[in-house]
Design a protein around this motif. Structure first.
Motif, short mmCIF file in Angstrom:
data_model
loop_
_atom_site.label_atom_id
_atom_site.label_comp_id
_atom_site.label_asym_id
_atom_site.label_seq_id
_atom_site.Cartn_x
_atom_site.Cartn_y
_atom_site.Cartn_z
N TYR A 1 -5.52 0.90 6.67
CA TYR A 1 -5.08 2.29 6.58
C TYR A 1 -5.58 2.89 5.28
O TYR A 1 -6.08 2.18 4.39
CB TYR A 1 -3.55 2.37 6.65
N THR B 1 3.40 6.28 5.83
CA THR B 1 2.24 6.31 6.72
C THR B 1 2.40 5.25 7.80
O THR B 1 3.45 4.63 7.94
CB THR B 1 0.94 6.11 5.90
N ASN C 1 0.64 5.66 13.59
CA ASN C 1 1.25 6.65 14.47
C ASN C 1 2.59 6.19 15.03
O ASN C 1 2.96 6.53 16.16
CB ASN C 1 0.30 7.06 15.61
N SER D 1 1.48 10.66 6.09
CA SER D 1 0.32 10.73 6.97
C SER D 1 0.46 9.82 8.18
O SER D 1 1.18 8.81 8.17
CB SER D 1 -0.95 10.33 6.20
N ASN D 2 -0.25 10.20 9.25
CA ASN D 2 -0.48 9.33 10.41
C ASN D 2 0.80 8.77 11.03
O ASN D 2 0.89 7.58 11.32
CB ASN D 2 -1.44 8.20 10.04
N THR E 1 4.26 10.18 13.78
CA THR E 1 4.79 11.20 14.68
C THR E 1 6.25 11.46 14.32
O THR E 1 7.04 10.51 14.18
CB THR E 1 4.68 10.75 16.15
N LYS F 1 -1.10 14.71 5.93
CA LYS F 1 -2.21 14.79 6.88
C LYS F 1 -1.95 13.92 8.11
O LYS F 1 -1.21 12.92 8.05
CB LYS F 1 -3.53 14.39 6.22
N GLY F 2 -2.55 14.32 9.21
CA GLY F 2 -2.50 13.51 10.42
C GLY F 2 -1.12 13.38 11.02
O GLY F 2 -0.83 12.38 11.69
N THR G 1 1.86 14.41 13.70
CA THR G 1 2.25 15.08 14.94
C THR G 1 3.73 15.39 14.81
O THR G 1 4.54 14.48 14.63
CB THR G 1 1.99 14.20 16.16
N ASP H 1 -5.00 18.59 9.22
CA ASP H 1 -5.16 17.78 10.43
C ASP H 1 -3.82 17.41 11.07
O ASP H 1 -3.58 16.26 11.42
CB ASP H 1 -5.97 16.50 10.12
N CYS H 2 -2.97 18.42 11.24
CA CYS H 2 -1.66 18.19 11.86
C CYS H 2 -1.52 19.01 13.14
O CYS H 2 -2.13 20.08 13.28
CB CYS H 2 -0.54 18.58 10.89
N TYR H 3 -0.69 18.52 14.05
CA TYR H 3 -0.37 19.19 15.30
C TYR H 3 1.13 19.42 15.32
O TYR H 3 1.90 18.45 15.21
CB TYR H 3 -0.80 18.34 16.50
#
Length: 475
Positions: free
Chosen positions: A46, A165, A168, A206-207, A209, A229-230, A232, A257-259
């Motif tokens: 990572y 982190t 996901n 980061s990374n 959900t 970052k990253g 969801t 870079d996020c949703y």
């Protein structure tokens, strides 16, 4: 004799063959060896601001991932023990696959919380597992209730070098419990946030959900040098106050870079509330927001404020996508806020199904005290938008400054807005504002006249946080 936890952690971070050989040797000497599983490195690489020398699994401390057993004390014990390695390369707490029920717990410095794939941290719905905290000094009152606030699920205070982190893995706030009680006005404390780090430096989230936070999801406050970052982030679009990411009185922050699907603003920079924020006097500045996708039918993709009483400045927003969202990059403020929102730079927005493309509000209301200072007028100036494409729009703009205190220095260039079939006759509604436009369709209001060859500014220099490179780490 038996190996101590610290020795076990040291073994885990040594060469795998060396660890196996040592265990065999100790076994031949009839030495009792504490269980010390070695984690393979294959899929556990990572990126992080800093790597750690030591690591341990939550199960090493007695964690039970059945979704029913409380792990609140286990998280606390694990982090306390791992904090002993802060001066020796730091430590990582690995949350393995499973459902790990827990109340609020505190992080430590030089520490990484790592969620493996299929790991779920499940927020307890037992209020006894959520300690109460004093209200934030720049807010003065609780957002939901004046009696203080619940600690966040994952909390940190006065930390240096902390990373959250994973692969996901998921943090589930089980927010429905809190939303129902909030709507019934049953709380005497403000609902907890999912992640709050305060008075800290060097933060990475980061990374992972994040789903169904009781209130705001990610809230760094009074902190600096932050990378988010990253992520969801998911909440029902009708859930109350489930802001995605709210950098609050923070300096040098990068969000990318996020949703985000939210019941409130996807990203909302803040800096305190009315006189409390003015007195505390800590702005949000040097903020980069880029490559974000937002869905929020009743709120903004990015909302500056409305709690902005410490000031917001030097915000750079680029390459954002909004789908079925009420507005794009919005400014929210009011009489009583004081301070300023200035030097805001926005470019390359892709918007689809919006109520407003441009929205500024000078009468947002919502005050901690009824006797707020009517002379505390915010200064809104230097707001730049360029290179915007929007489709299926109800209104192009609603720009409302304040009587005798107009919003100035507004620049809008290279914008194409396609209004919906139910288009309204008045596409631009402008009051108490001043600025210029160029190459904007449909034509803007008269107080934003066309100025040929205008290309609204976006800085060419980089903020310090943009030059921070993450290191390649492994467990």
């Amino acid at each position: 004799m038996s190996l101590t936890m610290k020795q076990c952690l040291h073994l885990r971070n040594s060469n795998v063959l060396g660890v196996i050989s040592l265990i065999i040797i100790l076994g031949s000497l009839n030495v009792k060896v504490a269980e010390c599983r070695v984690i393979g490195l294959g899929n556990n690489e990572y990126s992080a601001i800093n790597c750690r020398k030591h690591s341990a699994l939550l199960t090493d401390f007695g964690g039970v991932g059945d979704g029913k057993t409380s792990n609140t004390k286990i998280f606390a014990s694990a982090i306390t023990k791992l904090s002993q390695n802060a001066s020796d390369g730091g430590a990582t707490l690995i949350v393995p696959p499973g459902k790990w029920l827990t109340g609020s717990f505190n992080l430590t410095s030089h520490f990484t919380l790592f969620l493996q794939k299929d790991a779920v941290i499940l927020a307890s719905q037992d209020e006894k597992e959520w300690p109460s905290l004093a209200v934030l000094p720049s807010y003065g009152k609780g957002r939901d209730a004046p009696g203080g606030r619940f600690s966040s699920l994952i909390f940190g205070n006065n930390l240096t070098d902390v990373v959250i982190t994973g692969q996901n893995g998921t943090i589930d706030g089980q927010g429905s419990y809190w939303w129902v009680k909030f709507k019934k006005k049953e709380f005497t404390l403000t609902r907890p946030y999912m992640i709050e780090i305060m008075f800290s430096d060097q933060i990475q989230i980061s990374n992972i959900t994040l789903i169904n936070s009781p209130s705001w999801f990610v809230h760094p406050i009074y902190s600096s040098n932050i990378i988010i970052k990253g992520l969801t982030i998911l909440a029902p679009v009708d859930s109350p106050n489930t802001d995605g990411i709210d950098p609050d009185s923070c300096t040098n922050t990068r969000i990318e870079d996020c949703y985000i699907v939210s019941g409130d603003d996807c990203i909302s920079p803040k800096s305190g509330w009315d006189g409390y924020g003015v007195k505390f006097g800590k702005p949000t500045k040097q903020l980069v927001i880029r490559r974000i996708t937002c869905i929020s039918p009743d709120s903004a993709m990015v909302a500056l404020g409305s709690e902005m009483s410490g000031g917001i400045e030097d915000v750079r927003v680029e390459d954002l996508t909004a789908i079925d969202t009420q507005s794009a990059v919005r400014i929210k403020t009011a009489v009583g806020r004081g301070a300023y929102v200035k030097n805001i730079y926005v470019r390359r927005l892709n918007l689809n199904t919006m109520k407003y493309v441009f929205w500024m509000t000078g009468s947002y209301g919502s005050h901690p005290d009824p006797d707020f200072d009517p002379k505390a007028l915010p200064v809104i100036t230097g707001i730049n938008y360029k290179d915007v494409v929007a489709k299926n729009v109800t209104y192009a703009a609603r720009l409302e400054g304040m009587p005798n205190n107009p919003f100035t220095g507004i620049c809008i260039s290279n914008v194409t807005i396609q209004v919906s079939e139910e288009q309204k006759k008045l596409q631009w509604n402008c009051t108490d504002i001043a600025g210029v436009t160029n190459n904007v369709t449909p034509s803007p209001c008269e107080v934003l006249p066309q100025k040929d060859k205008t290309d609204c500014v976006f800085p060419n220099d980089k903020l310090p946080i943009e030059d921070v490179q993450l290191k390649s780490c492994s467990l």
